[in-house]
Design an enzyme around this catalytic site. Structure first.
Site, PDB file in Angstrom:
ATOM      1  N   TYR B 438       0.839  -1.081   0.303  1.00  0.00           N
ATOM      2  CA  TYR B 438       0.113   0.056   0.087  1.00  0.00           C
ATOM      3  C   TYR B 438       0.612   1.106  -0.119  1.00  0.00           C
ATOM      4  O   TYR B 438       2.020   0.943   0.019  1.00  0.00           O
ATOM      5  CB  TYR B 438      -0.716  -0.074   1.153  1.00  0.00           C
ATOM      6  CG  TYR B 438      -0.712  -0.128   2.558  1.00  0.00           C
ATOM      7  CD1 TYR B 438       0.608   0.329   2.981  1.00  0.00           C
ATOM      8  CD2 TYR B 438      -1.774  -0.556   3.282  1.00  0.00           C
ATOM      9  CE1 TYR B 438       0.535   0.062   4.469  1.00  0.00           C
ATOM     10  CE2 TYR B 438      -1.485  -0.876   4.896  1.00  0.00           C
ATOM     11  CZ  TYR B 438      -0.290  -0.407   5.171  1.00  0.00           C
ATOM     12  OH  TYR B 438      -0.008  -0.320   6.617  1.00  0.00           O
ATOM     13  N   GLU B 439       0.197   2.149  -0.360  1.00  0.00           N
ATOM     14  CA  GLU B 439       0.586   3.680  -0.206  1.00  0.00           C
ATOM     15  C   GLU B 439       1.927   3.524  -1.467  1.00  0.00           C
ATOM     16  O   GLU B 439       2.896   4.254  -1.429  1.00  0.00           O
ATOM     17  CB  GLU B 439       1.454   4.052   1.080  1.00  0.00           C
ATOM     18  CG  GLU B 439       1.850   5.578   1.034  1.00  0.00           C
ATOM     19  CD  GLU B 439       0.600   6.357   1.030  1.00  0.00           C
ATOM     20  OE1 GLU B 439      -0.735   6.049   1.646  1.00  0.00           O
ATOM     21  OE2 GLU B 439       0.522   7.433   0.119  1.00  0.00           O
ATOM     22  N   GLY B 440       1.395   3.060  -2.393  1.00  0.00           N
ATOM     23  CA  GLY B 440       2.151   2.885  -3.591  1.00  0.00           C
ATOM     24  C   GLY B 440       2.996   1.473  -3.556  1.00  0.00           C
ATOM     25  O   GLY B 440       4.013   1.643  -2.543  1.00  0.00           O
TER      26      GLY B 440
END
Lengths: 589, 589
Positions: B438-440
């Site tokens: 997550y978060e890229g």
């Protein structure tokens, strides 16, 4: 996403990485003709994909449950196991004299991969039975063999291995379960065992426990352990399961993965003592266990290959279907499938390269075990024994390590979806994790390699192995297609040679230095040998048809390994060839 | 095994790897005196260890549950969150003008590590709130800020980020949620979002959703996305939560890990439309999100450090206590603790070296962010911005990758016990896995590094970074204690320089070649910079007292990194500096 047995890839590896054909042509396994082998692979692939793979999800979600003192397996497992054993799969590699089909372990290895890829928790049960067949067949008395072996070979009854106790895991010398002699020649067993795989279940009407325990007069340590056969049900005069023995499953572990496989706490002799029968000689139980160790370690290595293949297939299917962003070469409208993105291709290629290399090492080990049993020439038999001894820890540890790595990449290819349990990628990641631990942790494998296998024949076995790797790569230098890759593939081979010299020297007077580098030494060895596996595949593929997609993939896989995996592995030598204090390992934690 | 906040190690890194003291001495954060910092760390460590860590197991076992359309968190979570926010922890680094304490992000980074080590699922919620504070503080209208910002800074209300949709994950340009303008200046939002962390819960009486959606006249792709604030409860005239907005949680995901953190499917506008308020300008929503991206990525990187530290502590405690076998140096009776075995020491040292390096990189990023905000000199501000831009993908991806690796080693140190859920090591392994996604995803981070950060200032930013690494290592060459390690530490730095030249050249006309090596390039960069982190710690430790156990451990950790981790990472350059076809990546899968 379900599992499609990669029969063509497996057959290619059996022929070009190992040499199944010559096992037959040399007369070692005359019945293993190409036709028989092809039929076995085809049928095993079908059974694995169609009957076992659909069980995997419920095995995870429902799992095995303890009801009273009896374990109930997940929905559909009984029927699948019944049909699997009825089809004769359990005895594929068991000697014909025991009722088996006497086919090569190599062919069985391919099948084990497929059962375990379809469902590792399902495939695990028969591994234990095969181990019990091995131990009983080699060391059991004629009477014991007559009573139990046929049923185990057919899979009508399953076997277990009862080794671990709370204080005795890697160090079996510490075990405390005890056995008492009875006048009738039987024994009574008392003690508690933990982590007993398939210790109880409802798949078969009887379960044959092989149990390590100590006799009252036993020497301390590992030389005082005896092996006993303890059936769940004692047999009546006709050899049928009759009275319940004094052994029960007292609990199931709540595990990270392989929920379909019951991991039992087993209590022996809660009342009057569990009736047991000695296998082999008193105090020689560990030696009996060691005879089956190579096979069991190969089988667990194949679980690593299996879960890696399964994770790869699932990630590949997802990467083809899922669309996000636009890759550089994308000319159509909308988003490109993520398989077009170089970073996703890298992940898939890493998964593939590691899986194929590990498969090849496991198959080479299986072939060596076959030759060590049947080669007529004693020198060749000894060579094969030595090769098997060397490859066992390498194949087990590498294949199960990459099982973890590949399953983790499988999640990563899925992005957020991979973290959701329903996707299935997470189950592979959870299931894979045990294989690096059981049947000797991978640390134990590395120590075995460094302290027992590298010194074999004063280092000549390892030297011969390295020379063999070099020989295998030699044809590449003269081939324009592969000449550029040869130096990259030689990097880990050269590094292995240097590291081996260091290890041999260190073993003489500073063993901690050799032990400190055991894990990277094993990895280096596996990558050097894995490169040769992939080189064999690529050279064979190029010779057949380099433009055929499947063959091109084999050539490309070698490119990936040579450029991406081999150089960092070669550089592990720097870390191996240091004393343990210089590596910071004498620190005060 | 619970969590003991490693306050001394953290304080050491804040001082000797980052430079918290100079942030205060230079007047950037005058209130962040050594006394204040010490008190903050001490109190945060106590709260994390005593109040949050005990929640972690139930967060996993019970998890967050959906009852009706409301999410109920695990037992004890409400009370712990209430006390945590009441103590002012949420606003530690928020500007004083918003009601925060205005302390450095660097100090907050240390606290974030501790909250997340105590319980990653618990620590995750406030990360989202801090992101909402960031977005709203930078882009919200005065009226929106007045109504919402104070409550978010205090943590009385929590925030969420609603970005992902089924077809729009890494590629936000594909999102379809829509917004309609209303005459009163508000908007109505319609659409479905998935994977929304803490999308609903019972920790706070209101939840402030930040939602990306498209206006009817919006351009296609990422330039047509607007950002809206959508409260769970609309506010009454006094600003108190009043009427329910048309937004609800329609389902929770069943995840591999972080079960305590509800991952929601959110439905906006199921009836009349969810009332939303524009944040920033129309169609500029993604730019608003990017302002908070660096902080959020740092925070997720800190989760990787946190879970690694937690796993390390647990493995270390087990290795001290568990006895198996006899190590070479063992002189007492019975079995030795497994920490005496070189292979176990290697695993622990690898866990430690990776954790400390990742922590240092995250802290250096936090310091760069602090300087990019407050340095008075525009040139220094720009330098800090560039450094933060460069370090963001490196710290996020490396720290979360090693989070997985360290958590996996944590299981391995435990042997079979590690596979049992009650032990807790498996939970860390499961929890850690999401942070690389997550978060890229870490693949996105690598692409960001290669395609946007390496080319900054025509490559001068990266060249300056590499020169800085070299400068930091220079004092070692003249120090007898470290002179032997300097060449090993320079290997990845030299390799990074060569690889950077290759990447810059490739970006010009064959971007696929640069992208193909993005992941190993990021790893190489992190190991080169991580070596400098550990070198700073070791040099400071040697200057203070090389015989003190804690300082000796720092010196030994550098030895481990230099001999075991740096050389293989340096060899990654071979694989990076290949065209993608030669790496096998043009294959037909």
């Amino acid at each position: 996403m379900t599992y499609q047995a990669p029969v063509a890839d497996i057959a290619f590896a059996l022929r070009h990485v190992a040499d199944l054909d010559s096992l037959q042509q040399e007369g070692l396994y005359p019945e293993a003709t190409p036709d028989v082998a092809a039929a076995v692979l085809e049928e095993a692939g079908r059974f694995a994909s169609e009957r076992i793979a659909p069980l995997n999800r419920d095995g995870d979600r429902v799992g095995a449950r303890l009801e009273g003192h009896g374990v109930v397996t997940a929905p559909g497992w009984r029927e699948a196991y019944r049909d699997w054993s009825a089809a004769g799969w359990n005895g594929l590699a068991a000697p014909a004299s025991f009722g088996g089909q006497g086919l090569p372990l190599l062919l069985n290895a391919a099948c084990l991969e497929m059962w375990n890829a379809a469902s590792m928790a399902f495939g695990l049960g028969p591994l234990l039975t095969m181990g019990a067949v091995e131990a009983l067949g080699s060391h059991g008395s004629p009477a014991l063999r007559a009573a139990y072996l046929g049923k185990l070979v057919s899979g009508e009854w399953m076997g277990t291995m009862n080794l671990t106790e709370p204080q005795a895991g890697s160090d079996l010398g510490a075990l405390r379960s005890r056995a008492e002699r009875r006048d009738d020649g039987s024994y009574r067993i008392f003690g508690q065992k933990i982590f007993i795989t398939y210790g109880d279940h409802d798949l078969t009407p009887n379960i044959v426990h092989l149990v390590l325990a100590r006799l009252p007069n036993a020497p301390a340590g590992t030389r005082g352990i005896s092996l006993f056969l303890v059936p769940k049900y004692l047999l009546d005069a006709e050899g049928r399961p009759d009275r319940r023995n004094d052994v029960l499953c007292a609990g199931l572990e709540h595990k990270l993965g392989i929920h379909g496989s019951p991991t039992c706490t087993m209590v022996f002799g809660d009342k009057e003592g569990a009736v047991g029968y000695l296998v082999g000689e008193e105090h020689r139980g560990l030696a009996c266990m060691f005879t089956m160790m190579n096979n069991a370690r190969l089988a667990v290595g194949l679980q690593g290959v299996a879960i890696a293949e399964r994770a790869y297939q699932q990630a590949l299917a997802y990467a083809r279907e899922r669309r996000q962003g636009r890759s550089a070469g994308w000319r159509e409208g909308g988003m490109s499938p993520i398989i077009d993105h170089p970073d996703v291709r890298r992940m898939l290629m890493e998964m593939r390269a590691k899986t194929v290399a590990a498969r090849g090492l496991c198959y080479q080990l299986a072939e060596a075990l076959d030759r060590s049993r049947r080669s007529e020439d004693p020198a060749r038999r000894e060579d094969a024994q030595n090769l098997a001894a060397l490859l066992t820890p390498v194949a087990k540890a590498f294949a199960t390590d990459i099982g973890n790595e590949v399953a983790s990449l499988g999640i990563q290819v899925h992005g957020g979806t991979g973290f959701i349990e329903e996707t299935g990628a997470a189950q592979h990641f959870r299931d894979a994790r045990i294989a690096a631990i059981y049947e000797g942790t991978n640390g134990i494998q590395a120590i075995d390699l460094v302290t027992r296998k590298v010194p074999l024949g004063d280092g000549r076995v390892m030297a011969g192995f390295i020379a063999g790797l070099r020989n295998s790569l030699e044809p590449m230098a003269g081939t324009p297609r592969f000449a550029g890759l040869a130096p990259l593939l030689l990097q880990p081979v050269d590094a292995l040679e240097r590291a081996t010299a260091f290890v041999l020297a260190a073993l003489r007077d500073r063993p901690a230095d050799a032990l400190a580098g055991a894990a990277p030494y094993l990895r280096l060895c596996a990558v050097a040998a894995g490169g040769v596996v992939l080189a064999r595949e690529a050279m064979a593929a190029a010779a057949i048809d380099p433009h055929d997609p499947a063959h091109r993939r084999r050539i490309d896989t070698l490119h990936f390994h040579a450029t991406q995996i081999a150089p960092p592995a070669a550089a592990l030598a720097t870390g191996i060839m240091r004393d343990h204090a210089d590596a910071g390992l004498e620190t005060v934690f």
